[in-house]
Design an enzyme around this catalytic site. Structure first.
Site, mmCIF file in Angstrom:
data_model
loop_
_atom_site.group_PDB
_atom_site.id
_atom_site.type_symbol
_atom_site.label_atom_id
_atom_site.label_comp_id
_atom_site.label_asym_id
_atom_site.label_seq_id
_atom_site.Cartn_x
_atom_site.Cartn_y
_atom_site.Cartn_z
ATOM 1 C CD GLU A 63 -33.391 -6.246 50.747
ATOM 2 O OE1 GLU A 63 -34.078 -6.498 51.767
ATOM 3 O OE2 GLU A 63 -32.196 -6.615 50.630
ATOM 4 C CG PHE A 125 -24.765 -18.022 48.913
ATOM 5 C CD1 PHE A 125 -25.439 -18.443 50.063
ATOM 6 C CD2 PHE A 125 -24.247 -16.740 48.879
ATOM 7 C CE1 PHE A 125 -25.586 -17.594 51.150
ATOM 8 C CE2 PHE A 125 -24.385 -15.881 49.961
ATOM 9 C CZ PHE A 125 -25.059 -16.319 51.103
ATOM 10 C CD GLN A 126 -27.176 -13.817 49.433
ATOM 11 O OE1 GLN A 126 -26.506 -13.109 48.707
ATOM 12 N NE2 GLN A 126 -27.550 -13.439 50.644
ATOM 13 C CE LYS A 175 -20.105 -10.582 42.659
ATOM 14 N NZ LYS A 175 -19.890 -11.146 44.001
ATOM 15 C CG MET A 484 -60.593 -2.989 57.376
ATOM 16 S SD MET A 484 -62.015 -1.875 57.526
ATOM 17 C CE MET A 484 -61.524 -0.547 56.438
HETATM 18 C C1 LIG Z 1 -49.361 -7.225 54.654
HETATM 19 C C2 LIG Z 1 -50.785 -7.330 55.041
HETATM 20 N N1 LIG Z 1 -51.183 -8.277 55.903
HETATM 21 C C3 LIG Z 1 -52.482 -8.367 56.274
HETATM 22 C C4 LIG Z 1 -53.417 -7.506 55.781
HETATM 23 C C5 LIG Z 1 -54.894 -7.617 56.168
HETATM 24 N N2 LIG Z 1 -55.334 -6.412 56.881
HETATM 25 C C6 LIG Z 1 -56.002 -5.412 56.279
HETATM 26 S S1 LIG Z 1 -56.334 -4.142 57.295
HETATM 27 C C7 LIG Z 1 -55.604 -4.917 58.587
HETATM 28 C C8 LIG Z 1 -55.552 -4.245 59.935
HETATM 29 C C9 LIG Z 1 -54.680 -3.055 59.945
HETATM 30 O O1 LIG Z 1 -54.523 -2.619 61.274
HETATM 31 P P1 LIG Z 1 -53.816 -1.246 61.573
HETATM 32 O O2 LIG Z 1 -52.564 -1.136 60.820
HETATM 33 O O3 LIG Z 1 -53.706 -1.062 63.039
HETATM 34 O O4 LIG Z 1 -54.840 -0.182 60.956
HETATM 35 P P2 LIG Z 1 -56.355 0.121 61.370
HETATM 36 O O5 LIG Z 1 -57.232 -0.736 60.544
HETATM 37 O O6 LIG Z 1 -56.491 -0.181 62.831
HETATM 38 O O7 LIG Z 1 -56.535 1.561 61.063
HETATM 39 C C10 LIG Z 1 -55.121 -6.175 58.212
HETATM 40 C C11 LIG Z 1 -54.448 -7.120 59.119
HETATM 41 C C12 LIG Z 1 -52.957 -6.535 54.861
HETATM 42 N N3 LIG Z 1 -53.775 -5.662 54.298
HETATM 43 N N4 LIG Z 1 -51.644 -6.456 54.541
#
Ligand SMILES: Cc1ncc(C[n+]2csc(CCOP(=O)(O)OP(=O)(O)O)c2C)c(N)n1
Length: 572
Positions: A63, A125-126, A175, A484
């Site tokens: 989803e 349920f759900q 539903k 990041m």
């Molecule tokens: C759902 C979610 N969980 C955690 C984060 C925190 N977060 C921001 S950037 C990042 C790293 C992303 O790594 P990657 O997808 O390899 O991209 P890169 O920064 O290496 O280009 C994280 C964990 C987020 N933005 N979204």
């Protein structure tokens, strides 16, 4: 007599439809072309009513994939994206996307099945109380309690989602409401006395802004997504050419004016161009059109645009003065406001000194990286994609370093070409968003630039890309880390890389192949150059696993708590 009774019964039977069928007929009246969704028990009557209908249903594998795809569709088409899911886990899997659409003001109509009205509140349920869960993250939400309300609610939902400041509207459908019969009659108009967005700006305020422009020495325009939503691209360009005011942009405002326009300085904010942040810092008049002064843009608001009179044009009055003190508030549609400004503002202004001052900054402090030998630098990768697509592609991104490099090095010429999660910063957004984006514009090159980590959050949607043979080019910027996060730990946590390195990645090429999509791995600049050149125009999907230099950082950067003029890494 008997014959008359029979006729009446038939007539009645003809006019009566199930709630689910009334729902589908209502969606048709709203010209819905496609629904992104995933079925389940409470939504089964709706799925049954959808069977064999002209509206295309796109079955994602999760989803979350459905709602991000709908967001991508909404962003590129400018029309509301429609999502359908079942109750409970189906509905809760939508929550991230709903919050994402809310923060980025994307129009969505989200339909959720619900348990029968007789068991609501009994932990059936759900069952999830999706109304309470989504209240703070929707523009509005409804639970249908009577089949006769369905057409009115659908009409209102599309109206609310796509007018004023766009946003997600949720409709929860028990539903038994979907299965009970009612008459179908679709309203021509909505009657919502409490919801009347102001679109026409106050002329006196427009005149005040025109006066301020005349008196200003260092004005700057800040463009946000509001310019794009109001389709004011041409009017903005016209206004800028008439006044010669320099322009900076937020992340989501990119493309509101061409990235190649000579008055465009660049993206401002945490990873913006030094010249763009300095343009705001040194300005004496800041004209914000459709941006919400997000903290990623302002840095420390106490020292944001300290010398400027601030004008803020926004359709949402709640945004004005929320973060930055505003002297010229203008509530209204961005396009209407710009058209009014075109009429009211003196022609032939030039701001020559100010423009050349900012152009010097731009020349002296460009985005930079060090290309050494045949290494594959992520920044170079984006530059290559930009050149090969001539700045015309739809680019979807995930969240992280690659997202910022995409914003820095891809020069968006047109609005609605950058599809990214700006406000919520949702990893896993880029791949499913590309599905909706490509479906909205089937003939446009669509490149999905994703991080190796974010990609793994929604990579099951590869299945759908293969099934629909969507010619999306999936570019994984693979640095074997949560880039990041790693960057912040390097800069602010003394290189303690707590849980940010991901040496154990799957073989992405094999993963693509498992889904029936061709995959290629590139490990050097020359390999990337030759592969990209050959594949960018292919008429089928392709995944490119790009092994980039792993310890690259995004610069320049405004450290948290600092003013946006206090950037680090401005020079190599
Ligand atoms: C759902 C979610 N969980 C955690 C984060 C925190 N977060 C921001 S950037 C990042 C790293 C992303 O790594 P990657 O997808 O390899 O991209 P890169 O920064 O290496 O280009 C994280 C964990 C987020 N933005 N979204």
């Amino acid at each position: 007599m008997a014959a008359n009774v029979k006729l009446e019964n038939e007539k009645e039977a003809r006019n009566k439809l199930s709630g689910a069928s009334i729902l589908i007929e209502s969606l048709k009246r709203e010209n819905v072309e496609m629904i992104f969704g995933y079925p389940g028990g409470a939504a089964l009557p709706i799925y049954d009513a959808l069977y064999g209908q002209s509206i295309k249903h796109v079955l994602t594998r999760h989803e979350q994939g459905a709602i991000h795809a709908a967001e991508g569709y909404a962003r590129v088409s400018g029309k509301p994206g429609v999502v359908l899911a079942t109750s409970g886990p189906g509905a809760t899997n939508l929550v991230t996307g709903i919050a994402d659409a809310m923060l980025d003001s994307l129009p969505l109509v989200v339909l959720t099945g619900q348990v029968g009205t007789n068991v609501i509140g009994s932990d059936a349920f759900q069952e999830t109380d999706v109304m309470s869960v989504t209240m703070p993250i929707t523009k509005h939400n409804y639970q249908v309690r009577d089949v006769k309300d369905i057409p009115r609610i659908i009409k209102e939902a599309f109206h609310i989602a796509s007018t004023g400041r766009p946003g997600p509207v949720l409709i929860d459908i028990p539903k038994d409401i979907a299965t009970s019969d009612g008459e179908f009659s679709y309203p021509d108009s909505v009657n919502l006395p409490g919801y009347q967005p102001t679109t026409t700006p106050n002329l006196l305020q427009i005149k005040k802004l025109s006066e301020a422009i005349k008196r200003a020495k260092k004005p700057v325009i800040l463009t946000g997504a509001g310019v794009i939503f109001s389709k004011a691209h041409h009017e903005l360009t016209q206004f800028v050419e008439m006044t010669n005011i320099p322009v900076v942009s937020t992340l989501l405002g990119l493309g509101a004016i061409s990235g190649n326009h000579q008055q465009f300085i660049g993206m401002a904010g945490m990873h913006g161009l030094y010249a763009a942040n300095m343009a705001i810092y040194e300005s004496d008049l800041l004209i914000n059109i459709g941006a919400r002064f997000d903290d990623r843009l302002t840095g420390n608001p106490a020292v944001f645009a300290p010398n400027a009179k601030v004008a803020h044009i926004d359709i949402d009055p709640a945004e004005i003065g929320k973060i930055v003190d505003t002297q010229i508030p203008i509530v209204g549609d961005a396009k209407e406001a710009i058209v009014a400004l075109l009429n009211e503002t003196e022609k032939g202004l030039s701001f020559t000194e100010w423009n050349s001052h900012l152009k010097n900054y731009k020349k002296e402090f460009p985005f930079w990286y060090k290309q050494e030998g045949n290494e594959l630098k992520p920044q170079k990768l984006i530059e290559m994609i930009h050149e090969l697509t001539d700045g015309e592609a739809v680019v979807t991104t995930d969240v992280g370093q690659h997202q910022m490099w995409a914003a820095q090095y891809y020069k968006f010429k047109q609005p609605n070409r950058l599809v990214t999660s700006g406000g919520l910063g949702t990893m896993g957004f880029g791949l499913p968003a590309a599905i909706g984006a490509q479906m909205a514009e089937p003939n446009r090159t669509c490149v999905s630039i994703v991080g190796d980590a974010g990609f793994q959050m929604t990579n099951q949607e590869l299945c759908l890309i293969e099934e629909l043979n969507l010619p999306i080019k999936i570019v994984i910027v693979n640095n074997y880390s949560l880039g990041m996060v790693r960057q912040w730990q390097e800069l602010f946590y003394e290189e303690r890389y707590s849980e940010s390195l991901m040496p154990h990645q799957p073989d992405f090429v094999k993963l693509a192949e498992a889904y029936g999509i061709q995959g290629v791995r590139v490990e050097s600049l020359s390999e990337a150059e030759s592969v990209l050149k050959n594949v960018i125009d292919l008429d089928r999907p392709l995944l490119i696993d790009c092994r980039v230099t792993p310890d690259e950082n995004v610069y320049p950067m405004v450290p948290t708590g600092k003013g946006s003029h206090e950037m680090i890494g401005v020079r190599p």
